[in-house]
Design a protein around this motif. Structure first.
Motif, PDB file in Angstrom:
ATOM      1  N   GLU A  50       0.339  -1.396  -0.399  1.00 46.36           N
ATOM      2  CA  GLU A  50       0.069   0.216   0.164  1.00 46.36           C
ATOM      3  C   GLU A  50       1.078   1.472   0.350  1.00 46.36           C
ATOM      4  N   TRP A  51       1.958   1.116   0.776  1.00 45.68           N
ATOM      5  CA  TRP A  51       2.537   2.449   0.837  1.00 45.68           C
ATOM      6  C   TRP A  51       3.729   2.395  -0.832  1.00 45.68           C
ATOM      7  N   ALA A  52       4.046   1.871  -1.351  1.00 45.17           N
ATOM      8  CA  ALA A  52       4.327   1.717  -2.438  1.00 45.17           C
ATOM      9  C   ALA A  52       3.249   2.683  -4.145  1.00 45.17           C
ATOM     10  N   GLN A  53       2.038   1.683  -3.627  1.00 43.50           N
ATOM     11  CA  GLN A  53       1.024   2.566  -4.480  1.00 43.50           C
ATOM     12  C   GLN A  53       0.773   4.391  -4.258  1.00 43.50           C
ATOM     13  N   LEU A  54       0.775   4.018  -3.143  1.00 42.38           N
ATOM     14  CA  LEU A  54       0.584   5.555  -2.540  1.00 42.38           C
ATOM     15  C   LEU A  54       2.273   6.617  -2.544  1.00 42.38           C
ATOM     16  N   ASN A  55       3.555   6.388  -2.975  1.00 42.41           N
ATOM     17  CA  ASN A  55       4.089   6.607  -3.132  1.00 42.41           C
ATOM     18  C   ASN A  55       4.286   7.321  -4.588  1.00 42.41           C
ATOM     19  N   THR A  56       3.233   5.699  -5.771  1.00 39.85           N
ATOM     20  CA  THR A  56       3.476   5.837  -7.263  1.00 39.85           C
ATOM     21  C   THR A  56       2.200   7.180  -7.129  1.00 39.85           C
ATOM     22  N   GLU A  57       1.184   7.300  -6.768  1.00 35.03           N
ATOM     23  CA  GLU A  57       0.376   7.436  -6.522  1.00 35.03           C
ATOM     24  C   GLU A  57       1.093   9.790  -6.012  1.00 35.03           C
ATOM     25  N   GLU A  58       1.983   9.632  -5.316  1.00 34.76           N
ATOM     26  CA  GLU A  58       2.323  11.066  -4.851  1.00 34.76           C
ATOM     27  C   GLU A  58       2.911  11.513  -5.633  1.00 34.76           C
ATOM     28  N   HIS A  59       3.058  10.578  -6.797  1.00 30.30           N
ATOM     29  CA  HIS A  59       4.013  11.395  -8.256  1.00 30.30           C
ATOM     30  C   HIS A  59       2.909  11.594  -9.051  1.00 30.30           C
ATOM     31  N   ARG A  60       2.374  10.781  -9.299  1.00 29.53           N
ATOM     32  CA  ARG A  60       1.741  10.702 -10.875  1.00 29.53           C
ATOM     33  C   ARG A  60       0.046  11.651 -10.423  1.00 29.53           C
ATOM     34  N   GLN A  61      -1.055  11.419  -9.147  1.00 25.99           N
ATOM     35  CA  GLN A  61      -1.811  12.083  -8.647  1.00 25.99           C
ATOM     36  C   GLN A  61      -3.194  11.991  -9.441  1.00 25.99           C
ATOM     37  N   GLU A  62      -3.220  10.299  -9.600  1.00 24.57           N
ATOM     38  CA  GLU A  62      -3.927   9.807 -10.948  1.00 24.57           C
ATOM     39  C   GLU A  62      -5.508  10.069 -10.190  1.00 24.57           C
ATOM     40  N   LYS A  63      -5.496   9.429  -9.024  1.00 26.15           N
ATOM     41  CA  LYS A  63      -6.500   9.530  -8.391  1.00 26.15           C
ATOM     42  C   LYS A  63      -7.791  10.993  -7.210  1.00 26.15           C
ATOM     43  N   LYS A  64      -6.608  12.160  -8.137  1.00 27.70           N
ATOM     44  CA  LYS A  64      -6.387  13.427  -6.914  1.00 27.70           C
ATOM     45  C   LYS A  64      -8.285  13.400  -7.553  1.00 27.70           C
ATOM     46  N   GLY A  65      -8.445  13.976  -8.257  1.00 25.48           N
ATOM     47  CA  GLY A  65      -9.906  14.487  -8.433  1.00 25.48           C
ATOM     48  C   GLY A  65      -9.622  16.294  -7.834  1.00 25.48           C
ATOM     49  N   ASN A  66     -10.956  16.230  -7.487  1.00 22.77           N
ATOM     50  CA  ASN A  66     -11.048  17.397  -7.914  1.00 22.77           C
ATOM     51  C   ASN A  66     -10.835  18.082  -6.121  1.00 22.77           C
ATOM     52  N   VAL A  67      -9.595  17.664  -5.562  1.00 24.71           N
ATOM     53  CA  VAL A  67      -8.827  18.157  -4.118  1.00 24.71           C
ATOM     54  C   VAL A  67      -7.761  19.017  -4.373  1.00 24.71           C
ATOM     55  N   SER A  68      -7.181  19.690  -3.668  1.00 21.87           N
ATOM     56  CA  SER A  68      -6.312  20.734  -4.015  1.00 21.87           C
ATOM     57  C   SER A  68      -5.269  19.855  -3.699  1.00 21.87           C
ATOM     58  N   THR A  69      -4.228  20.039  -4.378  1.00 24.01           N
ATOM     59  CA  THR A  69      -2.639  19.212  -4.845  1.00 24.01           C
ATOM     60  C   THR A  69      -2.511  19.302  -3.098  1.00 24.01           C
ATOM     61  N   ALA A  70      -2.199  20.488  -2.484  1.00 23.02           N
ATOM     62  CA  ALA A  70      -1.566  20.404  -1.348  1.00 23.02           C
ATOM     63  C   ALA A  70      -2.273  19.469  -0.235  1.00 23.02           C
ATOM     64  N   SER A  71      -3.849  19.365  -0.526  1.00 17.55           N
ATOM     65  CA  SER A  71      -5.011  19.162   0.877  1.00 17.55           C
ATOM     66  C   SER A  71      -3.911  17.377   0.251  1.00 17.55           C
ATOM     67  N   TYR A  72      -4.044  16.933  -1.315  1.00 18.70           N
ATOM     68  CA  TYR A  72      -3.979  15.973  -1.621  1.00 18.70           C
ATOM     69  C   TYR A  72      -2.579  15.096  -0.702  1.00 18.70           C
ATOM     70  N   MET A  73      -1.797  15.917  -1.243  1.00 14.65           N
ATOM     71  CA  MET A  73      -0.213  15.729  -0.607  1.00 14.65           C
ATOM     72  C   MET A  73      -0.402  15.462   0.651  1.00 14.65           C
ATOM     73  N   ASP A  74      -0.729  16.131   1.474  1.00 10.63           N
ATOM     74  CA  ASP A  74      -0.750  16.205   3.187  1.00 10.63           C
ATOM     75  C   ASP A  74      -1.695  14.447   3.097  1.00 10.63           C
ATOM     76  N   ASP A  75      -2.730  14.786   1.922  1.00 11.71           N
ATOM     77  CA  ASP A  75      -3.332  13.236   3.260  1.00 11.71           C
ATOM     78  C   ASP A  75      -2.663  12.018   2.027  1.00 11.71           C
ATOM     79  N   ILE A  76      -1.878  11.843   1.575  1.00 16.03           N
ATOM     80  CA  ILE A  76      -0.982  10.697   0.936  1.00 16.03           C
ATOM     81  C   ILE A  76      -0.023  11.057   1.837  1.00 16.03           C
ATOM     82  N   SER A  77       0.534  11.730   2.202  1.00 20.33           N
ATOM     83  CA  SER A  77       2.202  11.966   3.120  1.00 20.33           C
ATOM     84  C   SER A  77       1.107  11.017   4.837  1.00 20.33           C
ATOM     85  N   ASN A  78      -0.077  11.464   5.489  1.00 24.94           N
ATOM     86  CA  ASN A  78      -0.072  11.215   6.060  1.00 24.94           C
ATOM     87  C   ASN A  78      -0.689   9.727   6.006  1.00 24.94           C
TER      88      ASN A  78
END
Length: 1800
Positions: free
Chosen positions: A496-524
């Motif tokens: 799961e960490w690997a998938q999140l790390n990939t998503e952190e770079h690609r942001q394929e599932k971000k949707g209508n969320v701010s980049t900062a909020s999405y990145m913080d969520d992934i980081s958490n």
């Protein structure tokens, strides 16, 4: 040693002993007469068979070991390690000491000939006695007597006695090797189907050795009687043992006979005297016991003579010798059947009889094969010896039927017949003997015979104990789910960490969320997973034992044994579990194939997927322990305390040392498809330190699953990569090899080999596609050379992968421009045996390369690298030298087939190419540290890319890109239709007062119907696109999905439109309802105001009344409370910045990776600008020291040197995982970093105020880091605090910490640099860079850059104008899409200049950032317009205060109501003046400003002003961006007329405003005091109604508003009220005049809708099109006149030089006029003609909407002639052309003449 074979008659004879004796009586000769001479002959056979003394034997052994150069490994107790073998093994055979290393090389490379072919001509000729018989140059041997004399001298015999025997060399090698190298040698011998030494007799007085450990890693792959394939270690395989020995000398070669039994392929499994160098004397291996295995071929199992798997042991030499005693007794005890070969003459010798009795006593299954050396018939004496021997043996249980004769009456038997008879007898004996044992069980027998077992060393036993203890703990709860139970860190948390790390770079599932909020969520989430891993580790984790075993002080050899034992144990468990699961998967697959029911197939498919998942999870090997170590290390580094980190800090070093000992490092975890980067970097860093950062040559291999990749590498380098065909272990493994001494001339020290899992695994289907492409890109990018392994002749399987790799490598250049990638490829075709394969396959290879070249060219264009047109430009490849063909690995049919020497030979040639040619030509030599950096860069690039990896090949990628473009156009059509329709209906909603429900239903139905029509049109467009496109066949896989996407988007747009309707209707209803609420609120507030007035009256006497200012203070305080008490409607709050980022990220025309890079680059540029500001403000000069050491470097360069270092440190701080998680922790760390760097700066620089400089740098750095790394950008201030700078990255907590560090200066500096923090984000400083933004241009690149820069500047103005024209309403996604499309339109206009994707993405970022403040203002104004509380406050504050003041001052009702209504009337009058003023101003300007009356007059006025200013840039703007130019001059003319000139202290604007004020005030007063009937006849309500009727067309004054204000007032005297109201309105006149007198042009321009500038521009700018040839403007007033089929026309055309037209050859600008050229026969070409010549007279075919009247005599006007004469040089420079040839007459035109020409 075995004796030579002799030819036998081709006769097969099998009979019993009695029959044989009776039938041979007639042929008995006097055998005794020949016996003595026979013995003499035997005794002279090279001394073999004669017992040597112990001293002479030892001396001979020393001699052979010394000759082989191995003395140091015997006397100094050294060992040949695996690494030593890699370095020393060589193909040279120049001396005897080279032989062991030659044999080692050959065996490691699976060339079985290396065991035998040990002597070169150089070695043979080095012995004087070893020369051949003398010959002349022709080959004639000379005189016969001389030849015979040569044989008499025995020179050949003497020579053979000095040359080494091949089995002696092998024995010496094994004795000198480490236990780990022995295992490898045994594996290689087994693959070569050569016998393996099992017991080595005493050498140099050492104990005999039983090779148990050496055989443990050798795996038998055979079929069970059930037919199932089974893998078992040879030492654990329970199998019958057949042993063979000879007693005395025999006529037939025993070893050769055994080879015949084992195989029909004439393969020398057991070495014999007929092999090459077989006549050399055997010394070390005499008495050795060898072992091999026999497997029946599957197809002939039932008819096979043995019919079962058998282990065959062979005792070297004479079994009667003392040296063979232990071996003989061992095989007697462990064998199921013993085959003894003995000559009939030996039966009379007591030693032989005793040996036979010993064998029979241990094993009754004895087969006696009798030979006859004399080649004569048996005499009676020999017959009697046979009878006596049989009788003796029979008494011990021997069966006479087990005697076999290799001769008959006619001589020796046929070999095939003897083989068949022997095998039949063995099979019969095996049927009687059912007891079987393993080699492991045989060690007890060896120990009883005082034979040393090789694995009984102290370190080996300790390693075994530790591994056993660990295994016991691992398997205590069974062998199911071992990985999940014991190694949980690498399972779900890591994956799961690997998938999140990939998503952190690609942001394929971000949707209508701010980049900062999405990145913080992934980081958490990532932090929580690391915390979970850390928690799992802190529990009683199995790795605690592993860590103990790997303490730094532990014995390194013991650790190696521990790992090897653990590997052996785990592999054994896997061999028990995996076959069953594989069988289960196979059964499920067969069930699916047989199933015909769709539902049943789906269920079976799910079951198959579960089985495959279970199979993957069941894989459990040593690599999984290392993977768990990696995860434990990363988790502890992230979450652990210093004590825990200290405990595990040594692990990377130990792993590095293991790599030096040959252990592979798992670079990529195949299960998670991810690299544990911190662990791999730590290991490589330690490896760099251990090796002193040596240089490495990186070799990678790529190929389809089970194509022989690992076998290829193992053969080439003798590696230990797994070669199983299953899918158990996946990923990328790296193994470090030292460069062989043979190739020490290269600049590399090590080879780093990367082995990958197989691509295109059939069982993984499309799910594997993306992963395969990522792995291929990674290994090719990492490798200096990649071996592309192809099974067979067809390369199509890899063609798709390589196409994707090309795209990916080119994309990585955009991600990291500093990444230097120079990969090379060598194609290796396996299983291609034809000698002329290279010629036969040449055509196919050329077509393949042509395909890759086309792909490269297409990819280059798509990835903005048009210079790339050949495959070898991306990946170095030469079709003539970089394609190799290898025959099959096996020589014959498995399982008895040996490795093919031809395979090894060609692999060795490939190795020579790599180590000699490729290495020497390699321009880049990476150190281990640099490889580590490259790994990170390429992995980052792989993570950032996603889109390209999802496709099978580049053609598919191009097709999908084209489809996306078409889809985007259709969606835009739908969105645009919805926007236009909704805009047209908005006013209808706003004007409706009732029946809103019916209106909503009507509009909803109309909207659905209208959008459905547009959807059908879009659907038809898409269907036609599918049917009429070159990619039609490829589209089928996406067709359904594309249609569904279109339908989904249509539904979404309809829902959004309906939602907008509902929202607007609801807002309108709220407004209507709020009108009712206003009365309630006013009544309530009025009541509260009365109470407040009364309280103030009671507090003060009438004589001490409060002033109006004091009274307003009390009222304002209460007003705030009253406003807060009013229920607030929810606001449509929207984060514009977040919305814009989301839109950009999801726009098809942009690319996320490049977009993100552009954002980071922009923030970096802003940070550098800010740093430059701080340096300029606070850095004074260099110190004396700096001036001395850096005399030529200025202060700014020195400062930036330190600040760039700061950038790197901050990057590590924010990007590294660690214990810091909060803004406070990061703030403190950042402040410390900045202070540290600035402290270093003080040595070189002097500061005006060091502390303020620190604060500046801290704030600028924090802002940069937060935006680049998407941290702490969310607004989360406390309720009681207002942090106005959060929007710009300055977090509240950051401010608090900053104030703690700098309590005296922080606030001051913050206020000083506030504008720096906010302005930069909306600036227009976009600079076109030729190299980065322009692919190619048909004009000079510098000229092209200047041209594009002009277009960009115009685009910024265009965006500004576009936003200005947007009505005040909620921010919408379409606004940004429109801006992006403007960029695309700009690119479309620049047809002769090709722009890069980087240009598009960077310009999009800059434009959108530029637009943010303007959109924020628009949205804020919209919210305010919809905020009823603001409207209420704005409209009712004045009346309410007036009522309050009247209550306080005890005014009469008439006075009070007059005050209240006057405030409301004032507001209405002010609004009316604004509306009236706009109309009057426009009319006044149109009537009095002649320049702005019509378009022609306006254009003449502009040209006149241009002439007056006489500035080329102004002229150039007029030609290239006429709209902007005209707008500027229109503003100028209006401002000059309205605001510049004054008369009697008033400008024209104030004059008109005052006139309007006076008129409206006068009218209002008149309407108020109009003569009324008697008061008795007039009520207050009737007066209100009549008043509103009189002013309804003059003032926006609703009746209900006035009535609500008058409620509660009892008017006694209507006349008094009217008079007082009239007086108050007259008094407002001066107040209004003061307000309007202060108005400026900016005030009018700030009006959002229909300001006077826009209204005038619509009238006088007219059509904005310009002549495509000369840029002359269209003269018509009406925009869009072409819709009425009216062409564009220019009254006066310019010289074509003004439109950048030039002559093709000379490049000089043209001075011709359009009219003259159209009348002639000349040609033109441009983008619209695709740069093909087109006749001027037929211009309308290209520009159908223009009309140019042909006139051969027409010339340009004097105005433009004068312009061209004066500014020819500047114009040519701007257009990138040569200066025009100006006619002489033009040069006489004066400026006055040019001006005068405008009047005509």
């Amino acid at each position: 040693m075995d004796c030579d074979d002799q030819p036998l008659p081709d006769e097969d004879t099998t009979h019993s002993l009695t029959d044989e004796s009776s039938r041979q009586d007639a042929f008995i000769l006097n055998y005794s007469e020949m016996e003595e001479s026979s013995r003499e002959e035997d005794g002279t056979d090279l001394g073999i068979g004669c017992e040597e003394t112990e001293d002479s034997s030892t001396e001979r052994q020393k001699e052979i070991i010394c000759n082989l150069g191995l003395t140091q490994y015997f006397e100094e107790n050294e060992e040949i390690s695996v690494q030593t073998a890699m370095v020393q093994s060589s193909s040279q055979r120049d001396a005897m000491s080279d032989i062991p290393w030659f044999v080692l090389l050959k065996l490691l490379m699976l060339d079985y000939r290396g065991r035998d072919d040990i002597l070169s001509d150089i070695i043979r000729n080095s012995f004087p006695t070893a020369k051949d018989v003398p010959t002349d140059n022709s080959g004639y041997m000379g005189d016969l007597d001389e030849v015979l004399l040569h044989f008499d001298n025995g020179t050949s015999l003497t020579a053979q006695s000095h040359l080494p025997h091949p089995t002696d060399v092998l024995t010496a090698l094994i004795l000198c090797s480490s236990n780990f190298l022995r295992q490898i040698l045994c594996e290689k011998l087994y693959m070569c189907k050569l016998s393996i030494p099992l017991i080595i007799p005493s050498v140099l007085n050492r104990d005999s050795m039983f090779l148990l450990w050496s055989l443990r890693s050798t795996i038998l792959e055979h079929r069970l009687p059930s037919g199932e394939l089974c893998e078992t270690s040879v030492v654990k395989c329970r199998i019958p043992i057949v042993s063979c020995l000879r007693l005395g000398e025999i006529s037939r070669s025993k070893s050769r006979f055994l080879n015949e039994i084992i195989s029909d392929q004439n393969h020398p499994t057991f070495f014999h005297r007929d092999c090459l160098n077989g006549m050399c004397q055997r010394i070390l291996s005499e008495g050795a016991l060898e072992i091999s295995w026999y497997y029946p071929v599957e197809e002939s199992r039932d008819n096979d003579c043995l019919g079962r798997n058998v282990a065959i042991m062979n005792l070297r030499g004479d079994g009667n010798l003392d040296r063979a005693c232990k071996g003989k007794e061992f095989l007697c005890k462990v064998s199921n059947v013993v085959l003894v070969m003995i000559d009939v003459g030996e039966l009379r010798h007591p030693d032989s009889i005793e040996s036979l009795k010993l064998i029979v006593s241990h094993n009754k299954q004895l087969i006696l094969l009798l030979t006859n050396k004399t080649k004569t018939k048996l005499n009676e004496k020999n017959k009697e010896s046979i009878r006596k021997c049989a009788k003796i043996l029979k008494s011990h249980g021997f069966l006479e039927e087990n005697i076999i004769f290799d001769f008959h009456a006619g001589g020796e038997k046929n070999l095939k017949a003897l083989k068949s008879e022997t095998m039949a007898r063995i099979k019969k004996c095996l049927a009687r003997e059912n007891k079987m044992r393993t080699i492991e069980e045989c060690q007890d027998v060896a120990q009883d015979l005082n034979i040393t077992v090789d694995e009984n060393s102290l370190e080996c036993n300790k390693g075994k104990q530790k591994a056993s203890a660990l295994l016991e703990m691992v398997c205590k709860n069974g062998t199911n789910n071992l990985k999940a139970k014991n190694l949980p860190l690498q399972c779900r948390p890591w994956q799961e960490w690997a998938q999140l790390n990939t998503e952190e770079h690609r942001q394929e599932k971000k949707g209508n969320v701010s980049t900062a909020s999405y990145m913080d969520d992934i980081s958490n989430k990532m932090r929580e997973l690391r915390r979970e891993q850390f928690g799992l580790f802190e529990e009683h984790h199995v790795l605690h034992n592993v860590f103990v075993n790997f303490e730094p002080e532990a014995n390194h050899l013991e650790n190696l044994y521990f790992l090897q034992w653990l590997k052996l144990y785990l592999d054994e468990i896997s061999r028990q579990i995996i076959p069953g699961l594989q069988k289960k998967c196979s059964e499920k697959w067969n069930d699916i194939r047989r199933c015909e029911d769709d539902k049943g197939c789906a269920d079976l498919q799910n079951e198959l997927e579960r089985c495959e998942e279970e199979l993957a999870e069941s894989s459990f090997g040593i690599e999984h322990f290392f993977r768990e170590v990696a995860q434990a290390y990363e988790a502890i580094q992230y979450m652990g305390n210093e004590e825990m980190k200290q405990k595990i800090h040594h692990l990377p070093r130990i792993m590095a040392e293991l790599m030096l000992h040959g252990h592979p490092l798992e670079v990529m975890d195949g299960d998670a498809a991810h690299i544990p980067l911190k662990w791999v970097q730590a290991v490589l860093t330690q490896l760099s330190e251990v090796t002193n950062n040596k240089k490495v040559f990186v070799l990678s291999v790529l190929g389809i699953q089970s194509s022989g990749k690992s076998t290829l590498l193992n053969t080439m380098f003798g590696l230990q990569f797994a070669v199983a065909a299953g899918r158990c272990t996946r990923g990328i493994f790296a193994q470090l090899l030292p460069i062989s001494a043979e190739f020490c001339g290269t600049k590399f020290d090590y080879i780093l080999v990367l082995d990958t899992e197989g691509l295109r695994a059939a069982e993984l289907g499309k799910a594997k596609l993306k992963h395969d492409n990522e792995i291929a890109t990674l290994v090719i990018g990492l490798g200096d050379v990649t071996l592309v392994n192809v099974k067979g002749e067809n390369v199509s399987e890899l063609e798709d992968v390589l196409q994707i790799v090309i795209h990916a490598l080119l994309k990585m250049r955009l991600v990291n421009r500093n990444l230097s990638l120079q990969p090379s490829c060598i194609f290796v075709h396996q299983n291609v045996s034809a000698q002329d394969a290279s010629q036969k396959l040449r055509g196919g290879q050329q077509k393949f390369m042509e395909t890759l070249d086309k792909v490269t060219e297409a990819a280059g264009k798509q990835e903005d690298s048009p210079d790339y047109t050949r495959f070898k430009q991306v990946i170095n490849f030469d079709i003539d030298t970089d394609i190799c063909y290898i025959s099959d690995l096996w020589k014959g049919d498995p399982p008895m087939a040996p490795a093919n020497p031809g395979y090894s030979e060609i692999v060795n040639k490939i190795k020579q190419i790599l180590l000699k040619r490729v290495m020497l030509q390699r321009p880049l030599h990476l150190t281990i540290g640099q490889f580590c950096a490259r790994l990170k860069d390429i992995w980052d690039g792989v993570l950032d890319q996603n889109f390209v990896f999802s496709f099978r090949n580049s053609l598919e990628l191009d097709a999908y890109t084209a489809l996306e473009s078409e889809q985007s156009d259709n969606l835009w059509m739908l969105k645009l239709a919805e926007m236009k329709w909704f805009s047209s209906k908005r006013h209808l909603i706003e004007n409706r007062e009732n029946e809103l429900g019916a209106l909503k239903m009507s509009l909803t139905a109309e909207c659905r119907s209208y959008l459905h029509q547009i959807y059908k049109k879009a659907q038809g467009n898409l269907e036609n696109y599918f049917l009429n496109n070159e990619y039609q066949s490829l589209f089928e896989q996406w067709r359904m999905n594309a249609m569904l996407r279109l339908e989904g988007s249509y539904k979404s747009i309809v829902e959004k439109a309906v939602e907008n309707i509902n929202t607007e209707i609801s807002k309108r209803q709220i407004k209507i309802n709020e009108k009712k609420d206003i009365q309630i609120n006013i009544t309530k507030i009025m009541g509260e105001a009365k109470k407040l007035a009364k309280e103030l009256q009671e507090r003060n006497d009438l004589n001490t009344l409060l002033s109006e200012e004091q009274l307003r203070g009390f009222f304002n305080a209460k007003w705030i409370e009253w406003m807060n008490a009013i229920p607030q409607n929810s606001k449509e709050n929207l984060d514009v910045q977040r919305e814009i980022d989301h839109i950009l990220n999801n726009t098809h025309m942009l690319e996320f990776t490049v977009l993100n890079s552009a954002r980071k680059e922009r923030h970096h540029t802003i940070a550098l600008d800010n740093f430059g500001y701080a340096i300029e403000q606070y850095v004074l000069e260099k110190t004396t020291k700096a001036s001395l050491f850096h005399p030529l470097t200025d202060k700014t360069d020195i400062a930036f040197k330190f600040l760039n270092k700061l950038f790197e440190k901050v990057k590590l701080l924010f990007s590294n995982e660690g214990t810091r998680t909060t803004p406070k922790e990061y703030t403190e760390a950042l402040i410390d970093l900045v202070r540290e760097v600035i402290h270093e700066m003080t040595a070189d620089l002097k500061f005006k105020n060091e502390e303020e400089f620190e604060i500046c740098i801290i704030m600028f750095t924090w802002q940069y880091a937060c935006f680049v790394h998407h941290r702490f950008l969310e607004k989360k201030p406390k309720q009681d605090k207002c942090h106005e700078m959060v929007d710009y990255g300055i977090h509240p907590v950051f401010e608090e910490v900053l104030l703690q560090y700098f309590p005296d200066s922080a606030t001051k500096v913050k206020n000083q640099i506030r504008t720096r923090l906010t302005y930069q984000r909306s600036s227009r400083n976009f600079t076109v860079i030729t190299q980065k933004h322009i692919k190619h241009a048909k004009i000079g690149k510098e000229e092209a850059r200047a041209c594009i820069q002009e277009f960009v500047n115009v685009l910024f103005d265009d965006v500004q104008s576009y936003i200005d024209e947007i009505e005040i309403q909620c921010f919408r996604e379409l606004y940004i899409e429109k801006i992006i499309r403007k960029i695309i339109e700009l690119e479309g206009r620049c047809r002769d200049i090709a722009l890069t994707k980087t240009f598009r993405n960077e310009l999009a970022v800059y434009l959108c950032q530029y637009s943010v403040p303007m959109f924020c203002d628009k949205h804020k104004a919209y919210l305010e317009s919809m905020d009823q509380s603001l409207i209420y406050e704005r409209e009712n504050y004045g009346p309410c205060f007036e009522s309050f003041a009247n209550f306080y001052y005890r005014s009469t009702n008439e006075q009070a109501l007059a005050s209240v209504l006057s405030e409301r009337l004032y507001n209405a009058i002010e609004k009316a003046i604004h509306v009236n003023l706009r109309t009057e101003l426009v009319e006044d300007i149109r009537n009095n400003v002649s320049e702005l009356r019509l378009k022609p007059s306006f254009l003449r006025a502009v040209l006149r002003k241009l002439l007056e200013k006489d500035d080329f840039e102004e002229f150039y703007l007029y030609l290239t961006d006429r709209d902007t130019c005209l707008q500027q001059w229109l503003s100028y003319f209006i401002d000059q007329y309205l605001f510049a000139s004054e008369r009697d202290g008033l400008n024209r604007y104030t004059e008109i405003a005052f006139r309007n004020i006076e008129r409206l005030i006068s009218v209002s007063c008149e309407m108020i005091v109009r003569p009324l009937p008697s008061s008795s006849e007039k009520t207050m309500d009737s007066w209100f109604e009549e008043f509103i009727q009189r002013v309804t067309d003059k003032l926006p004054l609703p009746l209900q508003d006035l009535l609500s204000l008058a409620d509660g007032y009892e008017i006694v005297s209507l006349e008094s009220f009217v008079n007082q109201l009239s007086d108050k309105i007259r008094n407002c006149q001066e107040k209004l005049k003061a307000t309007f007198k202060n108005h400026t042009p900016d005030h009018q321009k700030a009006v959002h809708e229909n300001n006077i500038y826009k209204l005038i521009a619509n009238e006088c700018k007219g059509c904005t099109e310009k002549c495509p040839f000369c840029y002359a403007p269209c003269s018509l007033n009406a925009c869009g006149h072409t819709d009425s089929e009216i062409d564009h026309v220019a009254l006066a055309h310019h010289p074509q030089a003004c439109g950048s037209y030039r002559y093709e050859i000379s490049k000089k600008l043209s001075t011709e006029s359009c009219e003259a050229l159209v009348a002639g026969d000349g040609c033109f070409k441009c983008d619209e003609t695709n740069w093909e010549p087109h006749l001027d007279k037929y211009y309308k075919k290209i520009f159908p909407n223009w009309k140019i009247q042909g006139d051969a005599t027409a010339e340009a006007t004097p105005y433009w002639k004068w312009f061209l004469v004066k500014y020819e040089r500047q114009l040519a420079q701007k257009y990138g052309a040569e200066r025009p040839d100006i006619p002489t007459s033009w040069k006489n035109i004066t400026k006055e003449a040019a001006l005068k020409s405008l009047e005509h």
